[in-house]
Design a protein around this motif. Structure first.
Motif, PDB file in Angstrom:
ATOM      1  N   GLN A  26      63.445  55.551  12.086  1.00 13.83           N
ATOM      2  CA  GLN A  26      62.117  55.798  12.632  1.00 13.83           C
ATOM      3  C   GLN A  26      60.989  55.616  11.617  1.00 13.83           C
ATOM      4  O   GLN A  26      59.838  55.438  12.017  1.00 13.83           O
ATOM      5  CB  GLN A  26      62.055  57.205  13.241  1.00 13.83           C
ATOM      6  CG  GLN A  26      63.013  57.356  14.415  1.00 13.83           C
ATOM      7  CD  GLN A  26      62.974  58.734  15.035  1.00 13.83           C
ATOM      8  OE1 GLN A  26      63.705  59.622  14.627  1.00 13.83           O
ATOM      9  NE2 GLN A  26      62.108  58.930  16.016  1.00 13.83           N
ATOM     10  N   HIS A 129      71.738  59.789  11.886  1.00  7.65           N
ATOM     11  CA  HIS A 129      70.687  59.989  12.889  1.00  7.65           C
ATOM     12  C   HIS A 129      70.532  58.682  13.684  1.00  7.65           C
ATOM     13  O   HIS A 129      69.503  58.008  13.614  1.00  7.65           O
ATOM     14  CB  HIS A 129      69.378  60.413  12.215  1.00  7.65           C
ATOM     15  CG  HIS A 129      68.358  61.040  13.133  1.00  7.65           C
ATOM     16  ND1 HIS A 129      67.790  62.278  12.898  1.00  7.65           N
ATOM     17  CD2 HIS A 129      67.812  60.600  14.287  1.00  7.65           C
ATOM     18  CE1 HIS A 129      66.923  62.560  13.868  1.00  7.65           C
ATOM     19  NE2 HIS A 129      66.911  61.554  14.732  1.00  7.65           N
ATOM     20  N   ASN A 173      72.943  64.262  13.955  1.00 11.79           N
ATOM     21  CA  ASN A 173      71.781  64.710  14.701  1.00 11.79           C
ATOM     22  C   ASN A 173      72.039  64.504  16.191  1.00 11.79           C
ATOM     23  O   ASN A 173      72.220  63.378  16.648  1.00 11.79           O
ATOM     24  CB  ASN A 173      70.529  63.928  14.311  1.00 11.79           C
ATOM     25  CG  ASN A 173      69.305  64.392  15.089  1.00 11.79           C
ATOM     26  OD1 ASN A 173      68.833  65.509  14.882  1.00 11.79           O
ATOM     27  ND2 ASN A 173      68.819  63.569  16.016  1.00 11.79           N
ATOM     28  N   GLU A 174      72.089  65.588  16.956  1.00  7.89           N
ATOM     29  CA  GLU A 174      72.122  65.558  18.416  1.00  7.89           C
ATOM     30  C   GLU A 174      73.247  64.729  19.018  1.00  7.89           C
ATOM     31  O   GLU A 174      73.005  63.661  19.608  1.00  7.89           O
ATOM     32  CB  GLU A 174      70.770  65.055  18.949  1.00  7.89           C
ATOM     33  CG  GLU A 174      69.599  65.886  18.479  1.00  7.89           C
ATOM     34  CD  GLU A 174      68.279  65.500  19.139  1.00  7.89           C
ATOM     35  OE1 GLU A 174      68.216  64.413  19.727  1.00  7.89           O
ATOM     36  OE2 GLU A 174      67.330  66.287  19.072  1.00  7.89           O
ATOM     37  N   GLU A 385      64.528  70.878  14.201  1.00  3.39           N
ATOM     38  CA  GLU A 385      63.412  70.141  14.821  1.00  3.39           C
ATOM     39  C   GLU A 385      62.738  70.970  15.899  1.00  3.39           C
ATOM     40  O   GLU A 385      63.408  71.624  16.714  1.00  3.39           O
ATOM     41  CB  GLU A 385      63.888  68.840  15.503  1.00  3.39           C
ATOM     42  CG  GLU A 385      64.207  67.711  14.563  1.00  3.39           C
ATOM     43  CD  GLU A 385      64.666  66.454  15.285  1.00  3.39           C
ATOM     44  OE1 GLU A 385      64.238  66.205  16.438  1.00  3.39           O
ATOM     45  OE2 GLU A 385      65.471  65.708  14.691  1.00  3.39           O
ATOM     46  N   GLU A 434      59.340  55.992  17.881  1.00  5.69           N
ATOM     47  CA  GLU A 434      59.908  56.981  18.795  1.00  5.69           C
ATOM     48  C   GLU A 434      60.894  56.300  19.774  1.00  5.69           C
ATOM     49  O   GLU A 434      60.730  56.336  20.981  1.00  5.69           O
ATOM     50  CB  GLU A 434      58.776  57.738  19.503  1.00  5.69           C
ATOM     51  CG  GLU A 434      59.184  58.768  20.545  1.00  5.69           C
ATOM     52  CD  GLU A 434      60.150  59.843  20.085  1.00  5.69           C
ATOM     53  OE1 GLU A 434      60.215  60.136  18.881  1.00  5.69           O
ATOM     54  OE2 GLU A 434      60.876  60.371  20.942  1.00  5.69           O
ATOM     55  N   TRP A 435      61.905  55.647  19.213  1.00  6.34           N
ATOM     56  CA  TRP A 435      63.000  55.076  19.978  1.00  6.34           C
ATOM     57  C   TRP A 435      62.491  54.218  21.148  1.00  6.34           C
ATOM     58  O   TRP A 435      61.659  53.358  20.929  1.00  6.34           O
ATOM     59  CB  TRP A 435      63.963  56.186  20.430  1.00  6.34           C
ATOM     60  CG  TRP A 435      64.369  57.075  19.274  1.00  6.34           C
ATOM     61  CD1 TRP A 435      64.014  58.381  19.087  1.00  6.34           C
ATOM     62  CD2 TRP A 435      65.172  56.716  18.124  1.00  6.34           C
ATOM     63  NE1 TRP A 435      64.545  58.849  17.894  1.00  6.34           N
ATOM     64  CE2 TRP A 435      65.254  57.867  17.293  1.00  6.34           C
ATOM     65  CE3 TRP A 435      65.824  55.551  17.702  1.00  6.34           C
ATOM     66  CZ2 TRP A 435      65.961  57.868  16.079  1.00  6.34           C
ATOM     67  CZ3 TRP A 435      66.527  55.560  16.497  1.00  6.34           C
ATOM     68  CH2 TRP A 435      66.599  56.697  15.711  1.00  6.34           C
TER      69      TRP A 435
END
Ligand code: GBH
Length: 487
Positions: A26, A129, A173-174, A385, A434-435
């Motif tokens: 990012q 990530h 991450n996630e 986050e 942002e993706w």
């Protein structure tokens, strides 16, 4: 609780840590220079620009690969305790495999780590990530269990190179976003549509990979490097739409199947997937005439292998939804959302944001922290986050309102409810890629001008807010705090 408002200066425990977060794809840019290999986001954005809202990509992004020193100055200006960033796997290992380590990649991250330490900012590393090296995707990526081996090889390289100075590691991450968005049909790279099958296979690999890397650190590095290792799991809060037991159950099911999918195997007393989830997917799979559950089982040895493999629970939390019961249809197409089958909506009274999924609902944060405390015996929680998007304004009052509210609720969770939260991080330092939303959605405390070749950074109002907030939180220690609360 007059003292519990953070608006006139916050009263967090003295040892509480504040920070900011970013992720490699990012912000870094420099997608093909200095030996970096191709990853799944490079591939997807180059082949299918139309899959990104503004047809952009992370080729340059914030150009942090070249401007990392400036970025550390900006981070330092905030007065934070730590900076959480991620390693680009294909910058360190251009093919993804550990047979060749790219010296420029090593130099880049060494520069960042050393500069942070020089400024008394703790470097916290997310190992993965979302930017999987393309050659590993060519082997099937995360649904292929062999990826767990490659991930462990990569993590070992990271511990060897940086573990002398990096004392907090986050494996993933996630995980739910990696699996559902990447392999279930959520539109993130590698954009495979196999919901209800590949997302569960991906999940199995991630849990095994996480545990493998935890044990690797535990056995071979913890003693000499004296660090901690955990995982970041994301969830919103699911508030039952009514007191109807069916709605209450729907909210609980959502938490168990979206958050518990990951936390139950690692943090619960029983280990394994949540029972609710196992039963539900097994039953639906049977009704669909599958020979076995689409949720791949762990055997007892694997359950033990995964259990307890985290020194802390990294939590990404942004927002809240209302959950309610939905009847299962007679014929159920194969997908995760049909396995879950819960209706979600938002209260029209909630303050919205530029992201459909983010509303300013601070009380949901406190409820979630209390749920975690009850469900997993009050584990140490690191909020990795929390943040709010804008569309380009410098006077970002909405973000300040959001952060103020969420920090207030966090404080209540710590002081009134005794939730064991020890650190908090804002997403993000800079506006960034942002993706699928490209550069249309901006999460930074600092604005970035993406039409300027220099990618000029400028502070938004929230920089001063966060700075003052952190400064005032240093005023009291936790003993004083407790007595304020009990008075
Ligand atoms: C985090 O993910 C990421 O870690 C970070 O990289 C990212 O920049 C940041 O948040 C801000 O987005 O309701 O169908 O519109 C957040 C994960 C993504 C989970 C959006 C909820 C809602 C999809 N979230 N998703 S939808």
């Amino acid at each position: 609780f007059a003292f519990l408002s953070t608006s006139s200066g916050s009263h967090f425990p003295k040892n509480f840590k504040f920070g900011v977060s970013t992720a490699s794809y990012q912000i870094e840019g420099a997608w093909n220079v200095s030996g970096k290999g191709e990853n799944i986001w490079d591939r997807m954005t180059h082949e299918h620009p139309n899959w990104i809202e503004d047809r952009t990509n992370g080729d340059v992004a914030c150009d942090s690969y070249h401007q990392w020193k400036t970025d550390i100055e900006l981070i330092n200006n905030l007065g934070v305790d730590f900076y959480r960033f991620s390693l680009s796997w294909s910058r360190l290992l251009p093919t993804g495999f550990s047979n060749y380590v790219n010296p420029d990649g090593v130099r880049y991250y060494n520069g960042i780590i050393n500069e942070l330490l020089k400024n008394n900012i703790e470097p916290i590393i997310t190992i993965y990530h979302w930017d999987l090296p393309q050659p590993i995707q060519n082997e099937g990526g995360w649904p292929n269990i062999v990826t767990a081996e490659y991930f462990a090889d990569y993590a070992k390289v990271a511990f060897e190179l940086f573990g002398d100075r990096v004392k907090t590691w986050i494996t993933f991450n996630e995980p739910i976003e990696i699996c559902q968005n990447g392999y279930g049909g959520g539109g993130k790279a590698p954009r495979i549509f196999s919901s209800g099958v590949s997302d569960y296979l991906c999940g199995r690999t991630l849990l095994m990979a996480h545990a493998k890397v935890f044990h690797l650190y535990d056995r071979h590095y913890r003693h000499k490097q004296q660090g901690k290792i955990g995982v970041t799991i994301n969830t919103g809060w699911f508030e039952p739409k009514s007191n109807d037991p069916k709605d209450v159950a729907a909210a609980e099911l959502s938490l168990q199947m979206m958050f518990g999918w990951w936390t139950n195997p690692i943090f619960s007393k029983t280990g394994d997937y949540p029972l609710l989830m196992k039963d539900r997917i097994a039953n639906i799979s049977r009704a669909q005439h599958f020979k076995r559950s689409r949720l791949p089982n762990f055997n007892n040895e694997e359950i033990k292998f995964i259990q307890g493999t985290s020194d802390f629970l990294g939590l990404n939390h942004y927002s809240t939804v209302l959950a309610s019961y939905a009847p299962l249809p007679n014929v159920i197409p194969v997908s995760f959302s049909n396995d879950l089958n819960v209706k979600t909506e938002v209260d029209p009274k909630w303050i919205p944001s530029a992201a459909t999924w983010i509303h300013d609902v601070p009380w949901g944060f406190r409820k979630l922290l209390n749920w975690i405390k009850g469900e997993y015996n009050n584990p140490p929680v690191f909020v990795t986050e929390n943040g709010y998007p804008d569309v380009g304004q410098f006077n970002d009052m909405e973000r300040i309102h959001y952060l103020q509210g969420y920090l207030d609720e966090l404080l209540k969770a710590i002081l009134v409810d005794d939730c064991n939260v020890y650190a908090y991080s804002v997403w993000s330092v800079l506006d960034n890629m942002e993706w699928n939303r490209g550069y249309t959605l901006k999460f930074g405390l600092y604005h970035v001008n993406f039409t300027d070749p220099k990618r000029k950074r400028s502070p938004k109002s929230s920089v001063q807010f966060y700075k003052d907030f952190i400064k005032s939180s240093r005023k009291f220690d936790s003993i004083e705090m407790k007595s304020m609360v009990s008075n």
